[in-house]
Each structure stands twice: as structure tokens, then as C-alpha cells.
Design a protein around this motif. Structure first.
Motif, PDB file in Angstrom:
ATOM      1  N   VAL A 265       0.875  -1.175   0.000  1.00 23.46           N
ATOM      2  CA  VAL A 265       0.000   0.000   0.000  1.00 23.46           C
ATOM      3  C   VAL A 265       0.912   1.223   0.000  1.00 23.46           C
ATOM      4  N   LYS A 266       0.739   2.080  -1.004  1.00 18.64           N
ATOM      5  CA  LYS A 266       1.654   3.199  -1.160  1.00 18.64           C
ATOM      6  C   LYS A 266       0.917   4.530  -1.126  1.00 18.64           C
ATOM      7  N   GLN A 267       1.411   5.428  -0.295  1.00 21.95           N
ATOM      8  CA  GLN A 267       0.944   6.798  -0.295  1.00 21.95           C
ATOM      9  C   GLN A 267       2.154   7.634  -0.652  1.00 21.95           C
ATOM     10  N   ASN A 268       2.182   8.108  -1.875  1.00 26.23           N
ATOM     11  CA  ASN A 268       3.404   8.712  -2.410  1.00 26.23           C
ATOM     12  C   ASN A 268       3.612  10.171  -2.015  1.00 26.23           C
ATOM     13  N   SER A 269       2.589  10.782  -1.418  1.00 29.83           N
ATOM     14  CA  SER A 269       2.747  12.168  -0.978  1.00 29.83           C
ATOM     15  C   SER A 269       2.897  12.187   0.530  1.00 29.83           C
ATOM     16  N   PRO A 270       4.102  12.463   1.049  1.00 26.96           N
ATOM     17  CA  PRO A 270       4.278  12.502   2.502  1.00 26.96           C
ATOM     18  C   PRO A 270       3.483  13.644   3.139  1.00 26.96           C
ATOM     19  N   SER A 271       3.285  14.736   2.378  1.00 29.72           N
ATOM     20  CA  SER A 271       2.531  15.855   2.941  1.00 29.72           C
ATOM     21  C   SER A 271       1.752  16.565   1.845  1.00 29.72           C
ATOM     22  N   LEU A 272       0.708  17.272   2.290  1.00 29.36           N
ATOM     23  CA  LEU A 272      -0.158  17.993   1.363  1.00 29.36           C
ATOM     24  C   LEU A 272      -0.680  19.223   2.096  1.00 29.36           C
ATOM     25  N   SER A 273      -0.573  20.377   1.458  1.00 23.35           N
ATOM     26  CA  SER A 273      -1.061  21.611   2.054  1.00 23.35           C
ATOM     27  C   SER A 273      -2.223  22.135   1.222  1.00 23.35           C
ATOM     28  N   VAL A 274      -3.357  22.432   1.882  1.00 18.43           N
ATOM     29  CA  VAL A 274      -4.573  22.864   1.187  1.00 18.43           C
ATOM     30  C   VAL A 274      -5.162  24.050   1.940  1.00 18.43           C
TER      31      VAL A 274
END
Lengths: 114, 114
Positions: free
Chosen positions: A4-13
Motif C-alpha cells: 500500500v503506497k501513499q506517495n505524498s508525505p505531505s499535502l497543504s490545502v
């Protein structure tokens, strides 16, 4: 080998906009998918789930989309609120494969900017 | 409804020492899980119980880790002897059933091995 891969360690919105968190998986035996939210110093809390027989599940501001052919799922949060700032984990289970413990991704840290 | 209880919250030990963690699941939950979460990673399943029987312990390092769930309620996870790489948060979770239900997590025990 990460299943299971989550390729974005962080996200700013920005507050009020849509947050989209992505997750990819490699194990075709996975048939149940969940999203968990985690605040610092707390355990993960369940957010929303989807079975492989569906392609969309909605709960209030949260919607999960599943694309089985692409082995991809996404979590949409709209509108984003400051309290949504947390680490989000994608998790998968393979009940038909006989292993119903969850396999987690590494998580995406969502930051909602005021 | 009371949540999953874990103790202690924090533990610091020297390498080669032993340590034990305790978990009390949500009342009536037959399935209990122990996960290990290393910093920057998602939780990894160590062992899963259904009542007091082991369903899956394929990722449990059995040379040093052991777990039991006497009477199908409380559970303990033990490490003996501890290594530096065992430093992690140990999460206990429980679920009502094995099939397509979310797991509820405790706050975890943060173990530091020095």
C-alpha cells in the motif's frame, strides 16, 4: 515490498478548498479499503471505508473513490476545515485471501492553511 | 462506550531488557490486533487474535516477541530481549468481527530502547 503506497508525505490545502489524498496498492487480493486519521499522540481513528464491489462511498464531507483496474483509491475532503489537519493513512484488507489484518501505507500529512 | 485501553503510555528501557504492554479491548470485540508503528511508517500488523486464538502471527518476530490473550479479553505483548530497532509505538486495536468492520485503536505505547 510496500503493498500500500501513499506517495505524498505531505499535502497543504487552503481552508474551504478540496483536499485529495491518493493511495495505490499492488496486492490484487485486497478487497476492503479504509482511511484512518491520526492526530499526534493519539491512535488512528476510522474515517471511511469502501468494499471492492463499490467504486464510491460518501459520508458527509468525505468521499472515497476506488478504481480497481488502476489499483488506486482516493479520499476527497470538501470543504477542508482546520480540524482536518492530521496524518491520513490508507489501509487495505484481503478477507477473501484469509488475512484480514490491515496493511497500511506510510501516511500523508494534511495541513489545512487558514 | 469506552475505547481500547493501553498501558503504559511510555516506556524507556535498555537494550537486552524485557518489556510488556497491556491492552483491554472494547467490550464485546472478539478480534484483537497488535500493530507496531516505527517513526515515519504506517502501522504494521504483528499479531491478530480471534477470541483467545491466534489468527495471524506471520509478521511477529517470534524469537523475541510473544503475545497472549487469556480468556479472550485482555492481551499482553512482550519483548524479550529488546533491541534498538524495537523502538516504536505499539498499537492495540479491536473490532467486533473479522469481516469488513473497522478496527478501533488505542492511544498506543511509545517504546524507546536505548
Amino acid at each position: 515490498d510496500q503493498q500500500v503506497k501513499q506517495n505524498s508525505p505531505s499535502l497543504s490545502v487552503q481552508e474551504g478548498r478540496i483536499s485529495i489524498l491518493n493511495c495505490d496498492y499492488t496486492n490484487s487480493m485486497f478487497d476492503y479499503f479504509l482511511w484512518y486519521k491520526k492526530y499526534p499522540a493519539e491512535g488512528p481513528t476510522f474515517l471511511i471505508s469502501i468494499s471492492s464491489i463499490k467504486d464510491k462511498n460518501e459520508d458527509g464531507r468525505f468521499t472515497v473513490f476506488l478504481n480497481k483496474s488502476a489499483k488506486h483509491l482516493s479520499l476527497h475532503i470538501v470543504p477542508s476545515q482546520p480540524g482536518d489537519s492530521a496524518v491520513y493513512f490508507c489501509a487495505a484488507s484481503a478477507m477473501r485471501g484469509g488475512a484480514d489484518g490491515l496493511t497500511f501505507g506510510k501516511g500523508t500529512h494534511l495541513i489545512i492553511q487558514p | 462506550e469506552a475505547g481500547v485501553a493501553q498501558s503504559p503510555r511510555y516506556k524507556i528501557i535498555e537494550k537486552r531488557q524485557s518489556v510488556a504492554f497491556w491492552c483491554n479491548p472494547i467490550s464485546g470485540h472478539a478480534t484483537l490486533y497488535w500493530y507496531q508503528q516505527i517513526l515515519g511508517q504506517g502501522p504494521k500488523l504483528l499479531i491478530q487474535f480471534q477470541n483467545n486464538g491466534v489468527v495471524d502471527d506471520s509478521q511477529l518476530p517470534k524469537d523475541r516477541f510473544s503475545a497472549e490473550r487469556l480468556k479472550g479479553v485482555d492481551s499482553t505483548l512482550k519483548i524479550q530481549p529488546a533491541k534498538l530497532e524495537d523502538s516504536a509505538v505499539y498499537l492495540c486495536a479491536s473490532s467486533l468481527e473479522r469481516v469488513n468492520t473497522e478496527a478501533f485503536f488505542g492511544q498506543g505505547t511509545r517504546l524507546t530502547v536505548v
